[in-house]
Design an enzyme around this catalytic site. Structure first.
Site, short mmCIF file in Angstrom:
data_model
loop_
_atom_site.label_atom_id
_atom_site.label_comp_id
_atom_site.label_asym_id
_atom_site.label_seq_id
_atom_site.Cartn_x
_atom_site.Cartn_y
_atom_site.Cartn_z
N ASP B 365 0.87 -1.16 0.00
CA ASP B 365 0.00 0.00 0.00
C ASP B 365 0.91 1.22 0.00
OD1 ASP B 365 -2.29 1.54 0.40
OD2 ASP B 365 -1.89 1.61 2.55
N LYS B 366 0.37 2.36 -0.36
CA LYS B 366 1.24 3.54 -0.35
C LYS B 366 1.10 4.32 0.95
CE LYS B 366 0.21 7.37 -2.54
NZ LYS B 366 0.40 8.45 -1.56
N ASP B 850 -4.76 6.23 -4.31
CA ASP B 850 -4.52 7.63 -4.68
C ASP B 850 -4.54 7.81 -6.19
OD1 ASP B 850 -4.49 8.91 -2.39
OD2 ASP B 850 -2.32 8.96 -2.12
N THR B 931 -8.94 0.87 -15.53
CA THR B 931 -8.32 -0.08 -16.46
C THR B 931 -8.09 -1.42 -15.76
OG1 THR B 931 -7.11 1.86 -17.15
CG2 THR B 931 -6.55 -0.19 -18.22
N LYS B 964 -7.40 -4.75 -5.12
CA LYS B 964 -6.11 -5.10 -4.54
C LYS B 964 -6.05 -6.59 -4.23
CE LYS B 964 -5.11 -0.73 -2.14
NZ LYS B 964 -4.81 -0.15 -0.85
#
Lengths: 365, 1298
Positions: B365-366, B850, B931, B964
């Site tokens: 994850d960021k 994000d 996408t 995810k």
């Protein structure tokens, strides 16, 4: 990693920090001996092992060679007897035979007389457990609870003493040795006792407590089916070698590890002619043939042998030591050779590493 | 064991049923009963009153097995308690009940700190606003308080709800496991319906906090509660190694069967050789003998019993113990300790530690994982004008310096929620700059001590002040903006409503912007000392300031109280009652509450005042400080008093962004003072305290990507909607010029354009952007919408859709106010970690919600992407287009690689010029969420995976949590790769659960990720050591231990097997049964466990420096199938030696069974232990102790059993054997020779491997011995080599593909 020990000495350690202890064990920094396989340690280990093995091997071989042994197969010598014994109905018919042999040279020292059996699987699982140690300790126990069955009681409920298959199948040949000295026949004096382990004779085997043996056994017990005489008549001459304490019985009860084995039978008593051992000459075994071996395709031997510190005449251990010692020494030489050859290239270690690493990576992908 | 916790329930018991109401309630009950029968989908809850008894009986049958033991009564307390309850019953009071007796429809009354026994709808709270606070720590691990609201219509009641008067019917969903959702309505007797939401539901397992008493009606009880339904039982993960071990154990089973079959057949043949029954073949008790075939069949099973040790049952136990030890060592690694949060690694899964050594893919994850998730307000744009907050940037730099200088000093500012003035910001800097290190350390040392005291006093609160580090809370306002802001006054604001001049319009925009920042959130306001105590500002802030004297008294009271509990040694009692000392006390008060820096400064100032030390006057800003803090004017003192309640406020936000925005607003004196469900109070500098009537909150959801509040503006008295959200959705919702032709439309267009420009700029800088917009509604419009909204709220079935629709209706035609840019710092050491992990052959994907620009920027910042990489962006609207783009990218990549290859071929030899070699072609792939949806379709999965395999890094932005997890699942199942997912938030939970190894980062966003994870770390950089060092160690240790275990069992069992050839396959063992059993259990079990826990093939430093070593465990080099078979072969060889050397030595002699078994056993013990020593890479004193202990224990045991065991078991022939052997030289010689011959081959192979063909691991071991200087050189050389190798490898792989 960054050293993260607290720079500040924290006052008032009221709140226990969750920081793990900085101990060698918890941080896996225990001082460790890392066995490094350097050329020096490797070579020294090989050469030392080799030298040690060779030395021991030589000693063992020498001692094994000093053993004198004579082994006589008498299972067919008395063919009529063996035939007689094949039929179990003839169990109470006596059969005697004699075997002559010649000693070419003296057997010096303590001479032990063994009987040997071949192909007798005393180590069969069910045979091994078929005994009652409690009974042999002289305790009055209910042997039906033991593993003695089917050799525990007779149909009428009389318990067998001793019970079990081991006791039942006891080796019951009687062997006597005669020395033909100048046409006179001298019986070689043989010791019946002192052949078994001290602990067996004094701790493991006990006769039932009674004022005499026959009363202890005769009342309420019976001999095993294959036996010719009851247990209290095994050695009528010596009270301390009778009943369960009989040496032959005790030795038989120590079941052997293999199908081919020998058991100590008698020792030559070193008196008169035999103070030095057995002198060279003609001898005769007088055997009362009771133990049938044809039923299990076995053989019977009688063996005269001396004993050294390393056991009997078996040379295997010495040879094995010699062979492995030689192998270790040779390996040491080979490694030295490789080392000398490769040392010329200065950094063979690293080079090797590199090529190996590349190979490994290639093989992986 | 009786449960020591006393569960209590209060149940209303009716003694005298009211006749009059009976029929009506009966009607309703029959009706709802029908309803629940017909639909089957909903649940109808009716109050648990006497006349519904039948239904309760039916219901209670459902909970028959819901038993919780109680200690409510004991023999002693039975009588008094029972009397007490009877009394309560008579008095119509609530009585204690067991949890298990709680039924649907019961009224339950709970007091503070009690645990909620069932899911219930909140009907009464002692809180005047109808709020109840609950702590959900037992459900989701979050320790901040959640608000729950009394059902609308009941909150107005002043007195406690009377269950007898409750005649309403509650209809809600049937029990489900969705914790975040509850739908239903209350139907009053007059058919009015009131919607129920999760805000009204108290969940089982939560704890009531800060609320004196609550009453609720149970809607789900027992196993139907959401908490129980969520409890789907533990999910077991099995490690890759364990799966492999299982297959090998199957091989062992096969081997066992083979051996048993050999035994059976052998026994049959052996028996059939005899025509007559020999002595030694004893007939059974019945005197009959079984025929050879039957005997062989029996023998098969006998053999299984004899040889079953081959199936290493103890292996599983040992593996568990070893894993436990490994986990213990991981948890105690000091490198995983993170001081700031006082947290270290938590291993929540005990059985997959070795999977850490085999990771091939990391999904990260960021936010909060790569970044700190400390949101810092950096920039904003209002009305098209950008304010770049230069001062704030400087402040941040100052913080970073501080951070790097001394980690502890950061602690010292913790909780310094500074007063809301610009000068405070200056103060801070004034303090920060002149302080030399010494005083800083003193200060921080003192503070940390003080802080710890505070924590000790209130441990439940420590560390739970989320999003309140000084970096986040202190915002230095932009001077330009502040100037404009100061122009706002009540009048100007009102004017600006009407006027349209540009400057006043801008002022209005600014005012609205900050109001939106302060209001449009779900932040809970509370005091810092008692975090969970709601601040009632009505009593404090609105109190008219009558006289200085009163206030002084009040604060003296406060400060005395504070001082009495304060452990601070530095506080000196001032003797005089001068205004100066008052101020000092005041500031101490403030410090105690929040700001130690202020205190530190203050003290330093007040001291020089007394001592007049000259050096202090050199400090710039000091004088200013003195004026502020120690000014004697009463006027000034009042102003500080006005300020002083403000630091008492602390904000508890759901997300750090919200907190950052609220703190930013506070910096501009637009302070969120209090928040109740109905109103929000904001202290606005220019306008005074404003109380907004809160009409609606449309909470944030990932679908809308925005949230709104509907308030009635106290000044204009209009309904205003404030919306904040992601720019991608907000820009479409704005009022367009074509729709409304006002004179402002042009300006609005311009603002929109410029804001968009700024937003793009922010994104490029890696800032998180949010748009702020507002909308003014007429009352009529609002009423219409409200009607629609009401319908949506009360429906059950498609309520979500309807609510969404109503929200969409509201959030249109917005006026853009501005946008904010929030910075999220990268965590410490992230780029290094990512590079190291990549060198270790791990592919790293970044999956974030994000927007693309932000994600790519962060990816560059953390070196996931590198400037020379070629970035392919996958963005297409349809699936076909997507497929096309992907194949094009693939071609592109292949072209590039082949060009590279050609070039290198032209250059000649591969190793000719390493400099050109290093110029590798790397590509990165960026995909956005829409996408991703196409890509994850079945038809495109394969090409997508092919593409990603060619790329060095993959960045997925705007990905939903579901996407995810689907991505992780895809890689895991299709590529059969070991995956690791790391994340910190609730949105990563599904990904963490799906991956082979889930790592949670215990950061700012609650505990869900940690609860779902297998390992919880506090910093991303810890992943490096976790994988490279502990992963490698755990894997190699466990594999070696497992292999050793196989070896051990096979060797020992084969000894028994070989003997069968000499005992007629009769199943005899040559060892005493006790020793046979204990051999594996006691004599040889501890050394391999110690080996598995402590062995260290390469030191941690080298593993960290050479990530390449990780590939060894990644490719499971240590546990290839060949390794298993080689081990087995070795075991066979060793057992042959161990059996036949004694056999040939003793054959033909008068040896008995156990005397023969004893040297074999002893030799086997030595062989196994020395084998372990050969395999050990490092031998510590623990190894020595354990091995020597095992040997000693064996001898002691055999001697003891030999001395005592005369008749203990039927085969007591072991008597005195060991004692006899101890005096026999042959015994020693046999053992020695056997051990030597058995171990020679393995020793030789290890010698050759170590010197002639070293593996990388042994080479790394060699490095340890070098001096640091040499080692550095060596490592450098190796790294270069690896680059070359990498190139070689690349070429090798690209040859077949091109």
């Amino acid at each position: 990693m960054k050293n993260k020990t607290n720079v500040l000495p924290r006052e008032g350690e009221a709140q226990p920090s969750r920081c793990p202890d900085n101990t060698a064990f918890k941080q896996q920094r225990l001082p460790a001996w890392k066995p490094q396989l350097t050329i020096a340690s490797v070579l020294s280990s090989f050469f030392l092992t080799g030298a040690f093995c060779l030395t021991v091997g030589v000693c063992l071989v020498l001692s094994a060679n000093s053993v004198r042994e004579i082994q006589i197969d008498y299972s067919d010598k008395c063919s009529d007897c063996s035939k007689l014994r094949e039929n179990s109905s003839n169990w109470n018919k006596e059969c005697h035979c004699s075997v002559n042999f010649t000693l070419k040279e003296n057997i010096l020292g303590d001479v032990f007389m063994y009987y040997g059996l071949q192909n007798f699987y005393q180590n069969h699982r069910r045979y091994v457990i078929s005994r009652s140690d409690a009974q042999l300790l002289g305790r009055n126990v209910n042997i039906q609870r033991s593993y003695c069955a089917p050799f525990s009681t007779y149909r009428n409920g009389t318990p067998m003493a001793p019970c079990g298959a081991i006791a039942n199948s006891i080796f019951n040949d009687t062997i006597n040795l005669f020395y033909n000295h100048n046409s006179s026949v001298i019986q070689v004096p043989l010791l019946k006792t002192g052949n078994s382990w001290w602990t067996d004779k004094n701790v493991k085997f006990r006769n039932p407590e009674s004022y005499n043996l026959s009363s202890a056994f005769a009342a309420g017990t019976a001999r095993p089916p294959y036996w010719q005489k009851p247990v209290y008549l095994l050695d009528e001459e010596d009270e301390r070698n009778n009943g369960y304490l009989n040496d032959d019985f005790i030795i038989w009860m120590r079941v052997s590890a293999f199908a081919t084995f020998r058991n100590l039978y008698r020792r030559v008593r070193r008196v008169r002619h035999f103070t030095e051992g057995l002198p060279a000459g003609n001898y005769t075994f007088h055997i009362s043939y009771n133990f049938p071996v044809t039923r299990f395709k076995g053989r019977k031997h009688v063996i005269l042998s001396t004993v050294v510190w390393s056991g009997g005449s078996n040379p295997f251990l010495g040879i094995a030591y010699l062979v492995s010692g030689t192998a270790a020494t040779l390996t040491g030489f080979v490694i030295t050779g490789i080392h000398l050859k490769l040392r010329k290239k200065k950094t063979y270690f690293q080079r090797r590493c590199e090529s190996c690493f590349i190979c490994l990576q290639r093989s992986l992908h | 064991m009786a449960d020591p916790i006393r569960w209590a329930r209060y149940r209303w018991q009716r003694l005298i049923p009211t006749e009059g109401r009976e029929c009506s309630s009966n009607n309703s009950s029959s009706k709802c009963y029908q309803l629940s029968k017909t639909t089957g989908k909903h649940r109808v809850v009716i109050p648990c009153l006497g006349h519904f008894k039948e239904e309760y009986e039916k219901l209670s049958k459902l909970y028959m097995n819901n038993k919780i033991r109680t200690t409510r009564y004991t023999l002693l307390t039975f009588l008094p308690r029972n009397l007490f309850e009877q009394f309560h019953r008579r008095e119509k009071k609530y009585i204690d009940e067991c949890w298990k007796n709680v039924n649907v429809g019961d009224f339950v009354r709970l007091s503070r700190n009690e645990i909620i026994p069932a899911d219930m709808v909140l009907l009464y709270s002692s809180d005047p606003d109808g709020i109840c606070y609950i702590e959900t720590a037992s459900l989701d691990g979050e320790t901040n308080l959640k608000q729950r609201q009394v059902v609308r219509g009941y909150s107005e009641q002043v007195s406690e709800i009377d269950p007898e008067e409750f005649s309403s019917r509650i209809e809600c969903e049937s029990p489900n496991n969705d914790l975040s959702c509850f739908r239903g309505f209350v139907e009053h007797s007059n058919m009015d319906r009131v919607g129920l939401s999760k805000e009204n539901l108290l969940l089982r397992g939560c704890t009531v906090r800060n609320t004196e008493a609550v009453v609720g009606i149970v809607v789900y009880a027992g196993h139907e509660t959401k908490a129980m339904l969520n409890n789907s039982g533990p999910h077991y993960k099995r490690s890759k190694l364990e799966r492999k071990v299982n297959t090998d154990i199957l091989w062992c089973v096969l081997l066992l069967l083979l051996m048993c079959l050999t035994g059976a057949v052998g026994h049959g043949i052996w028996l059939s050789k005899y025509s007559e029954v020999p002595f030694f073949n004893i007939p059974g008790p019945d005197g009959k003998l079984s025929p050879p075939t039957l005997a062989g069949f029996y023998m098969f099973w006998t053999m299984i019993i004899l040889l079953q040790v081959l199936i290493p049952v103890s292996l599983y136990v040992s593996i568990e113990i070893v894993k436990l030890g490994q986990i213990y060592l991981i948890q105690n690694d000091i490198d995983f300790y993170y001081e700031k949060t006082d947290s270290t690694i938590q291993c929540r899964a005990l059985n997959i530690a070795e999977d850490l050594g085999q990771i091939q893919y990391i999904f990260s994850d960021k936010t909060g994982t790569l970044t700190e998730n400390k949101m810092v307000f950096r920039r904003c744009t209002i009305a098209g004008q950008e304010y770049c907050h230069e001062e704030n940037a400087k402040r941040l730099e100052c913080y970073q310096e501080m951070d790097s200088k001394d980690e502890d000093s950061a602690d010292c500012q913790c909780g310094s929620s500074a007063p809301t003035s610009k000068c405070q910001g200056n103060n801070w800097r004034a303090v920060c700059e002149p302080l030399n290190r010494k005083s800083m350390t003193q200060l921080s040392g003192r503070f940390s001590a003080f802080k710890r005291q505070e924590e000790a006093g209130d441990t439940s609160n420590s560390g739970h002040m989320a999003f309140s580090s000084p970096i986040e809370t202190d915002v230095v306002p932009d001077t330009q903006l502040l100037e404009k802001f100061s122009q706002i006054s009540f009048h100007s604001y009102q004017q600006s409503e009407k006027a349209s001049s540009k400057s006043s319009l801008e002022t209005m925009y600014i005012a609205d912007f900050f109001l939106a920042l302060a209001i449009c959130n779900t932040v809970v306001v509370s005091g810092p000392s008692q975090t969970h105590q709601k601040v009632r500002l009505s009593s404090l802030s609105r109190m008219p300031i009558k006289s200085l004297e009163e206030i002084r008294q009040m604060f003296q009271r406060f400060s005395v109280w504070r001082l009495s509990s304060s452990p601070l040694p530095s506080v000196k009692e001032s003797s005089s009652e001068s205004p100066n000392s008052f101020v000092r006390k005041l500031s101490i008060f403030g410090m105690k509450l929040a700001s130690p820096t202020l205190d530190g400064a203050d003290e330093r100032i007040s001291e020089p005042h007394n001592t007049d030390s000259p050096e202090n006057s050199q400090v710039p800003g000091e004088i200013h400080l003195v004026n502020v803090a120690a000014g004697g004017e009463p006027n000034h003192a009042v102003s500080s008093i006005e300020l002083s309640p403000i630091p008492k406020l602390s904000y508890e936000a759901e997300s750090p962004d919200e907190a950052a925005l609220v703190h930013a607003a506070r910096a501009y004196k637009c302070v969120l003072q209090s928040r109740t469900p109905d109103q929000v109070t904001v202290d606005f500098a220019g306008l005074g305290s404003l109380t907004f009537q809160l009409l609606h909150i449309l909470p944030f959801d990932s679908l809308r990507k925005r949230m709104s509040v509907v308030v009635r503006h106290p000044v204009s008295n209009k309904v205003v909607v404030y919306t904040k959200g992601s720019d991608s959705v907000m820009m479409d919702l704005l009022r367009t010029a074509s729709e409304v032709h006002t004179n402002n439309s042009e300006i609005e267009e311009k603002i929109k354009e410029r804001t968009q420009h700024h937003l793009d700029d922010y994104a490029r800088r890696g800032l998180r952007t949010l748009c702020i917009a507002k909308k003014v509604m007429s009352d009529a419009e609002y009423a219409e919408w409200l009607n629609h909204r009401f319908l949506a709220e009360t429906s059950i079935d498609n309520r979500e859709d309807l609510l969404l629709e109503s929200a969409m209706r509201l959030e249109t035609n917005l006026t853009l106010l501005g946008a904010t840019g929030i910075e999220d710092h990268l965590q410490e050491g992230v780029p290094d970690t990512i590079q190291a992990l990549r060198k270790a052959g791990i592919k790293i994907w970044m999956l974030t919600g994000d927007k693309r620009e932000t994600a790519v920027n962060i990816a560059y910042a953390c070196k996931l992407l590198e400037p020379k990489d070629k970035i392919f962006t996958l963005k297409s609207q349809s699936r076909d287009a997507c497929a096309l783009v992907m194949s094009k990218i693939l071609e592109d990549i292949q072209d590039n690689t082949s060009v590279k290859k050609n070039r290198s071929e032209k250059l000649g030899n591969a190793s000719a010029s390493p400099s050109t070699q290093a110029q590798g072609f790397n590509s990165g792939l960026v995909i956005d969420g829409r996408t991703l949806e196409h890509v994850l379709h079945d038809s495109l999965q394969n090409i997508f995976l092919e593409l990603t395999e060619k790329c060095r890094a993959v960045v997925c932005c705007q990905a939903t949590p579901l996407q995810k997890s689907v991505l992780v699942k895809l890689v895991r199942s299709k590529l059969k790769a070991m995956t690791l997912a790391v994340g910190d938030g609730a949105n990563d939970v599904s990904m963490i659960q799906v991956a082979d190894t889930g790592v949670g980062i215990s950061g700012q966003e609650g505990m869900q990720a940690v609860m779902a994870s297998d390992f919880a770390i506090s910093q991303f950089r810890h992943l490096r050591k976790l994988l490279l060092v502990h992963g490698h160690w755990c894997y190699t240790r466990l594999t070696n231990m497992v292999l050793y275990f196989f070896y051990k069992n096979v060797t020992y069992v084969n000894l028994l097997f070989w003997y069968q050839f000499f005992c007629g396959f009769s199943g005899t063992s040559m060892t005493d049964y006790w020793i046979l059993i204990l051999f594996n259990l006691l004599f040889t079990s501890v050394p391999p466990i110690i080996y598995g826990v402590l062995d260290k093939d390469v030191s941690a430093e080298i593993l960290m420096e050479l990530p390449q070593l990780y590939t060894m465990s990644q490719k499971s080099v240590a546990y290839l199938p060949s390794a298993f078979w080689i081990t087995l072969l070795d075991a066979f060889y060793q057992s042959l030696v161990c059996f036949f050397v004694p056999y040939f030595t003793y054959c033909g002699s008068d040896i008995d069974i156990f005397s023969f078994g004893n040297p074999i056993n002893t030799a086997a013990l030595f062989i196994m232990l020395f084998h372990l020593l050969i395999e050990c890479k490092s031998v510590t004193w623990i190894h020595t102790v354990v091995i020597v202990g095992s040997i000693l224990f064996y001898f002691v045991f055999t001697l003891a059993i030999g001395a005592t065991c005369k008749t203990h078991n039927p085969r007591s022939d072991f008597y005195w054997i060991m004692e006899k052997h101890m005096t026999d030289p042959v015994f020693y010689l046999v053992c020695l020779l056997t051990t030597c011959i058995a171990l020679l081959p393995r020793y030789l192979i290890r010698v050759l491997q170590g010197t002639l063909f070293p593996s990388p691991v042994s080479r790394a071991k060699y490095l340890v011995r070098l001096s640091p200087e040499e080692r550095r050189k060596e490592i450098k050389r190796w790294k270069d080599e690896c680059n070359v190798n990498y190139r070689v490898k690349l070429q090798a792989t690209s040859v077949p593909s091109s």
